[in-house]
Scaffold this active site. Structure first.
Site, PDB file in Angstrom:
ATOM      1  N   ASP A  85       0.850  -1.197   0.000  1.00 57.39           N
ATOM      2  CA  ASP A  85       0.000   0.000   0.000  1.00 57.39           C
ATOM      3  C   ASP A  85       0.889   1.252   0.000  1.00 57.39           C
ATOM      4  O   ASP A  85       1.785   1.372   0.837  1.00 57.39           O
ATOM      5  CB  ASP A  85      -0.873  -0.055   1.274  1.00 57.39           C
ATOM      6  CG  ASP A  85      -1.947   1.013   1.298  1.00 57.39           C
ATOM      7  OD1 ASP A  85      -2.426   1.429   0.222  1.00 57.39           O
ATOM      8  OD2 ASP A  85      -2.324   1.427   2.416  1.00 57.39           O
ATOM      9  N   GLU A 136      -1.054   5.832  -8.622  1.00 53.65           N
ATOM     10  CA  GLU A 136      -1.882   6.892  -8.023  1.00 53.65           C
ATOM     11  C   GLU A 136      -1.652   8.243  -8.677  1.00 53.65           C
ATOM     12  O   GLU A 136      -0.528   8.625  -8.967  1.00 53.65           O
ATOM     13  CB  GLU A 136      -1.589   7.004  -6.522  1.00 53.65           C
ATOM     14  CG  GLU A 136      -2.389   8.126  -5.850  1.00 53.65           C
ATOM     15  CD  GLU A 136      -2.254   8.155  -4.334  1.00 53.65           C
ATOM     16  OE1 GLU A 136      -2.120   7.086  -3.718  1.00 53.65           O
ATOM     17  OE2 GLU A 136      -2.289   9.264  -3.779  1.00 53.65           O
TER      18      GLU A 136
HETATM   19  P1  13P Z   1      -8.438   4.676   5.971  1.00 56.19           P
HETATM   20  O1  13P Z   1      -7.407   4.507   7.016  1.00 56.19           O
HETATM   21  O2  13P Z   1      -9.012   6.046   5.965  1.00 56.19           O
HETATM   22  O3  13P Z   1      -9.484   3.635   6.016  1.00 56.19           O
HETATM   23  O4  13P Z   1      -7.684   4.558   4.558  1.00 56.19           O
HETATM   24  C1  13P Z   1      -7.052   3.369   4.204  1.00 56.19           C
HETATM   25  C2  13P Z   1      -6.301   3.512   2.945  1.00 56.19           C
HETATM   26  O5  13P Z   1      -6.704   4.199   2.032  1.00 56.19           O
HETATM   27  C3  13P Z   1      -5.048   2.766   2.809  1.00 56.19           C
HETATM   28  O6  13P Z   1      -4.404   3.059   1.611  1.00 56.19           O
END
Ligand code: 13P
Length: 288
Positions: A85, A136
């Protein structure tokens, strides 16, 4: 079942008008709770790992080994992707080497030409290895040093440039932010989402900052092409609240209530309940 890329599961979600949740993991309890819930509900699932969480778990290799072993030991048969991520350029290569099945390169803070060049390079590497790649455009806001920045909106033309590089999925800012939404948040920009969708065609889109977005907005976003929704903070808050209650009720002082397997159990159940609720809203139940 071996780890899979997100390509097939998200194309299926896009066509079926539902979304697959990316739930971020922080440790063994998080991973186990999310995997068991996905299996219980027969839903595909994406385990998200931030660079910080990867470091906390001692490194991406530990994470990949733990997830693969857990899938085997728990007899998980639903499709599971292990996804980096908001990866840095270096982080992407580390996760590719560690055995992740999906990568996000977040080049949104680079000038667009540099974002394009680095994304293009990673497209080739991921293609060779059969991994999916998320890119992104338009950075997702959030809390930094106590100040909550409202989310940026991506430029649809820049989205088209990045989407045409051969990436699998695209995360584009549409006023969404990470963490809790402030009281004055004006909501998702569906006009921007529709304009992006128009430019990128049928590429599945990703909605970050899934915590606290009202259900009607989630459903509308899915109808406009969102096929992956990321949730992190909401599981953390659910875990925290349940753990706080356990201690405030003095349960840790009763019998063997100090045993971490007992102490962490209410938090795990709270994560499971949050994941169940999200899978229900996203529409991924029974779609494995
Ligand atoms: P939140 O922590 O707001 O749920 O977002 C998670 C996210 O987008 C991880 O990339």
């Amino acid at each position: 079942m071996a780890l899979v890329s997100v390509k097939q599961m998200l194309e299926k979600a896009r066509d079926g008008k539902y979304a697959v949740g990316q739930f971020n993991i922080n440790n063994l309890e998080w991973t186990k709770s999310i995997l068991q819930t996905a299996q219980e509900l027969n839903s595909p699932v994406i385990l998200g790992v931030s660079e910080g969480a990867g470091k906390y778990m001692t490194g991406f290799k530990t994470v990949a080994s733990m997830v693969k072993a857990m899938i085997e030991e728990l007899n998980i048969t639903v499709p599971v992707a292990l996804h980096l991520d908001h990866g840095t350029y270096e982080g992407c290569y580390k996760c590719i080497e560690a055995g992740f099945s999906s990568i996000m390169f977040d080049g949104s803070h680079f000038p667009i030409d540099e974002n394009i060049a680095k994304t293009k390079e990673l497209v080739e590497v991921c293609k060779k290895k059969g991994l999916s790649l998320e890119a992104e455009v338009g950075s997702i806001g959030g809390e930094e040093d106590g100040v909550v920045g409202l989310g940026e909106c991506a430029d649809p033309d820049e989205c088209k440039k990045i989407a045409s590089l051969g990436i699998t999925i695209l995360a584009a800012g549409i006023g969404n932010i990470h963490g809790k939404y402030p009281a004055n948040w004006p909501g998702l920009r569906f006009d921007v989402l529709a304009a992006i969708k128009e430019k990128v065609g049928d590429m599945p889109l990703v909605l970050h900052g899934g915590t606290g977005i009202p259900t009607d907005m989630i459903k509308k976003a899915i109808s406009l092409g969102v096929a992956k929704i990321n949730v992190n903070t909401e599981c953390q808050l659910a875990f925290q609240e349940a753990t706080r209650k356990y201690i405030e009720d003095g349960k840790d002082l009763q019998g063997k209530g100090f045993d971490p397997r007992k102490l962490l159990a209410p938090g795990c159940e709270a994560i499971k309940q949050t994941v169940r609720e999200k899978m229900q809203i996203f529409g991924s139940i029974g779609k494995a």
